[in-house]
Structures are given as C-alpha cells and as structure tokens.
Design an enzyme around this catalytic site. Structure first.
Site, PDB file in Angstrom:
ATOM      1  N   ASP A   1      -3.431   2.411  -5.850  1.00 20.57           N
ATOM      2  CA  ASP A   1      -2.268   2.483  -4.966  1.00 20.57           C
ATOM      3  C   ASP A   1      -2.081   1.279  -4.046  1.00 20.57           C
ATOM      4  OD1 ASP A   1      -4.384   3.051  -3.171  1.00 20.57           O
ATOM      5  OD2 ASP A   1      -2.953   4.047  -1.858  1.00 20.57           O
ATOM      6  N   GLU A   2      -2.772   0.174  -4.311  1.00 20.29           N
ATOM      7  CA  GLU A   2      -2.536  -0.987  -3.459  1.00 20.29           C
ATOM      8  C   GLU A   2      -2.826  -2.288  -4.197  1.00 20.29           C
ATOM      9  OE1 GLU A   2      -5.441  -1.741  -0.307  1.00 20.29           O
ATOM     10  OE2 GLU A   2      -6.487   0.062  -0.956  1.00 20.29           O
TER      11      GLU A   2
ATOM     12  N   ASP B   1       0.856  -1.184   0.000  1.00 24.92           N
ATOM     13  CA  ASP B   1       0.000   0.000   0.000  1.00 24.92           C
ATOM     14  C   ASP B   1       0.898   1.242   0.000  1.00 24.92           C
ATOM     15  OD1 ASP B   1      -2.119   1.710   0.232  1.00 24.92           O
ATOM     16  OD2 ASP B   1      -2.986   0.736   1.997  1.00 24.92           O
TER      17      ASP B   1
END
Length: 392
Positions: free
Chosen positions: A103-104, A10
DNA sequence: TCTGGGGTCCTAGGACCC
DNA sequence: TCTGGGGTCCTAGGACCC
C-alpha cells in the site's frame, strides 16, 4: 528541474478502505480488518481510530476499547489485486517507482515535470486517479529525500498532501518528536528521550560523535542524516524478478499453547512445506535454516544451522528444523509459536548439486516437484504429507 | 484468556584464515 | 614467556517496517 522530486504515496487505512468498498453501509461505523482469536488489527478505519484503535493492537483490547466495532476478515487476494492496479497507476506517471509494501511506494517525478507539471500537481492528479479508479483515498508526502517524504505523507493523513521545500525543511522537521523519524521505533525513541533528545531538532544540534556514543555508530549517523533530511534522494527500482529476496519464512501462532512434540513437529512440516513451495515457485534455494520458538511468556529464541549446500527440498528443511527443535531439549515448556525461515537465498540455477552415490535426497526433490505440479492443477488442499491429513 | 505474519538490517562474539 | 589486525563466515538476538 524540481527541488522536491520524491513523492511518498501511502493508501489511507488500506485494508479497511478496500474492505469497505464491499460494505458501504459500514463507512460511518468503527471497522477493523483483523484476525480472530489471538489476532491483531491489520487496519482500522478513521472512525475506529477515534476510539484509540490502532494497527497491531490485540483484538481482545480492541473489543474493550470499542465494544461495537465491526471486524472484517482480511481478503488478501483482493488487497493484492488492488495493490497491483495502484502500482500500475504510479507507473503511468513515472517508471521510477519503489514499492515498499502493498500500500505504499516512492515515486521519482524528476522527469515528469514537463509532461505533468509540478510535484504537487502530479500528487493531486495521482490522488484523483486512485480515488476514481479504486474508490479509496491516499496521502502524499513530497520532498527531496526519502525519509522526509515519508514523514510528510504521515503528516498529510488522511486524504491530504504535504510538500516540504528545502527552505522549509528545518521548520517542518525539527519541532517533531524524534519518534516521528522513519526508522525510530518505540525502543530508540525511549533511548533518545532518556538522553534528553526529545525533538528532531535536539538530535540535529547534537555533535555526531555524541550521538554515536549514545546509540552506536550506525544508528547515530543515520539519525543525523534523518534530522537534516540528507538521507538518500535516489530510489532503488527493483526490476521484476531480477533480484531475489533475501529470505523466506513462515510462522504460526498456535490456537492454544502446546508442549506436545508431535504437534510441534507436524506444524514444522506444514511450515517447511509452505516455505519450500514458495522457494520453488520463486526458483531460489537457501543454505541457512532458522527455527523460531516463542514461549507462552512471549520470550522468543532462534536457532539456525547452515547446510553444506543450498536446498529447496521440503524434507531437508523440515529435518533441519526438527533437529534444531530437538537440540533445544525442551521438557514441559509451553510453546506459543513456531517458525521456519530459510536465509541466504540464491537463484536455483546457480546451485550445482553434487549427486553422491545412491543419495536419497534426489527422490525427495522429485517428489516435491510432483507435489508442485499437482498443486498447480488441483489446488493446495489436494496434496500434502500424510501426517498433515486429518483422520476424521 | 493481551501481544500476527511477512520481511530487512544491524550488532556482537567466536572461529578461522592470512 | 608474546599476544597484532583485517576479513569472512556463522550464530543469536534485537530493532524496525508494514
């Protein structure tokens, strides 16, 4: 073989970190990325978080909490391209990557041990690769199941690693507040607290039937698994465009609340065109059109209608949304937001349109494709319905 | 002039069919 | 003069995620 094969990676304050690459002079100041006017915080750097600034906070409250905060506008093109590069880096480590958002992602490193070492070593390596290539930091949770890895990465933030071996599962998980569990939000946390379940351990040591009586069969079972780390341990890797999305929609908050039908209908056209255009690029069509209306007091309702046949035609979606809106029979209600969503998406190629004699829709579908071609050549601003052209 | 925009999944009731 | 039960579709709302 490893007993903790899943990594949850993350990015730390992703939008803010990416925005700050262009403004290194601001790294020691409180910075948020967010909209203007009625917007909320999309990301806050860790300096801003010391003032209590968090994601999703209204900008008006942010300025009260931290009057000298620096607000940067989001640059989605850059966020998307950095995200694509980061995902590429993940795939250098393992092909088993399940992206959750820009984003993860989850990574299954089961097969990478011989080549790259232990999960912790792989996590360290990934973190330095991303830092060197992109100039941003990330945090990694390592565990045997998806939700424990997810909880672990949150505990690792910022810029850290938390590994949870099976032997340490309960000592890690059970002292945490139930709200830390993946899938337990504000409402469920409050409900569980009312029942006296404060920690994950409280949930873990409650008979399943009791849990289910309190929160429902599905959620009860899910909570039980989360509390013992027995949720899924396999990833679902989407292979490119094979699996279509389930729905596509667009909504917009007005700069000022409105009760003007003309303004609303024009906005519905803009949103319908946006959604239909995205559906055509993705080569999908859908049957159920849903209208969303949010009133000035923030109460929100939806109305939907399922068509006889799937469509990707702007005019059809707009007409359906407008019918739904008119059927509400609103008089002077002030609207804060309207939205249009199309559900039940299927690949366009599977839709066999039965052309009725003299049917007019055919013309609209062709008009849409002409608009798409022109948009590709000249940009989105070049072509739009006449009622969306400003007379000034 | 508090509260974005993009999604996913679950629940629950009624219609309808077998 | 009774009133099952399962499955699917549709609709509306709500919780949750980033």
């Amino acid at each position: 073989m490893t007993d903790t094969p899943l990594l949850h990676v993350d990015m730390d304050a992703f939008y803010a970190s990416v925005a700050l690459r262009e403004r290194p002079d601001l790294v020691d100041q409180p910075v948020v990325v967010g909209g203007s006017g009625r917007g909320v915080v999309l990301a806050a750097n860790y300096v801003a978080r010391r003032y209590g600034v968090r994601s999703a906070l209204p900008m008006t409250r942010v300025r009260r909490l931290c009057p000298h905060v620096v607000v940067l506008a989001p640059d989605y093109a850059t966020f998307t391209s950095v995200s694509a590069s980061v995902m590429e880096t993940f795939r250098e480590v393992t092909p088993l990557v399940e992206a959750l958002s820009l984003d993860e992602a989850f990574l299954d490193v089961r097969g990478s041990a011989r080549r790259l070492g232990s999960p912790r070593q792989i996590a360290e390596r990934l973190r330095s690769m991303i830092h060197d290539e992109q100039g941003i930091t990330c945090s990694v949770g390592v565990a045997a199941s998806v939700s424990v890895a997810k909880v672990a990465s949150r505990r690792a933030k910022p810029d850290g690693i938390v590994v949870v071996p099976p032997a340490e599962l309960t000592s890690f998980l059970h002292p945490l507040d139930v709200g830390e569990l993946y899938g337990v939000g504000e409402k469920t946390r409050a409900l569980l607290h009312r029942f006296g379940f404060l920690t994950v351990g409280d949930v873990a040591h409650t008979p399943l039937a009791t849990l289910q009586a309190a929160v429902g069969a599905h959620l009860g079972r899910q909570l039980h698994h989360l509390a013992w780390g027995t949720d899924r341990g396999e990833l679902t890797v989407r292979s490119g465009t094979y699996e279509p999305e389930r729905s596509m929609g667009a909504d917009e908050t007005f700069a000022r609340d409105t009760d003007d039908r003309e303004v609303v209908v024009r906005e519905l056209l803009r949103l319908s065109a946006r959604v239909a255009g995205r559906m055509r690029s993705a080569r999908v069509a859908g049957r159920t059109v849903t209208l969303k209306v949010r009133f000035s007091d923030f109460t929100t309702i939806t109305r939907s209608r399922t068509l006889a046949e799937a469509t990707d035609v702007t005019v059809e979606i707009h007409r359906t949304a407008t019918h739904l809106y008119d059927a509400l029979g609103l008089q002077r209600a002030r609207l804060r937001l309207v939205g249009v969503r199309v559900e039940g998406l299927v690949p366009r190629a599977t839709v066999h349109h039965q052309l009725a004699l003299g049917e007019p829709e055919r013309g609209w579908a062709e008009a849409d494709r002409a608009v798409d071609r022109a948009t590709r050549r000249f940009g989105a601003a070049a072509v739009r319905p006449a009622s969306l052209v400003r007379r000034d």
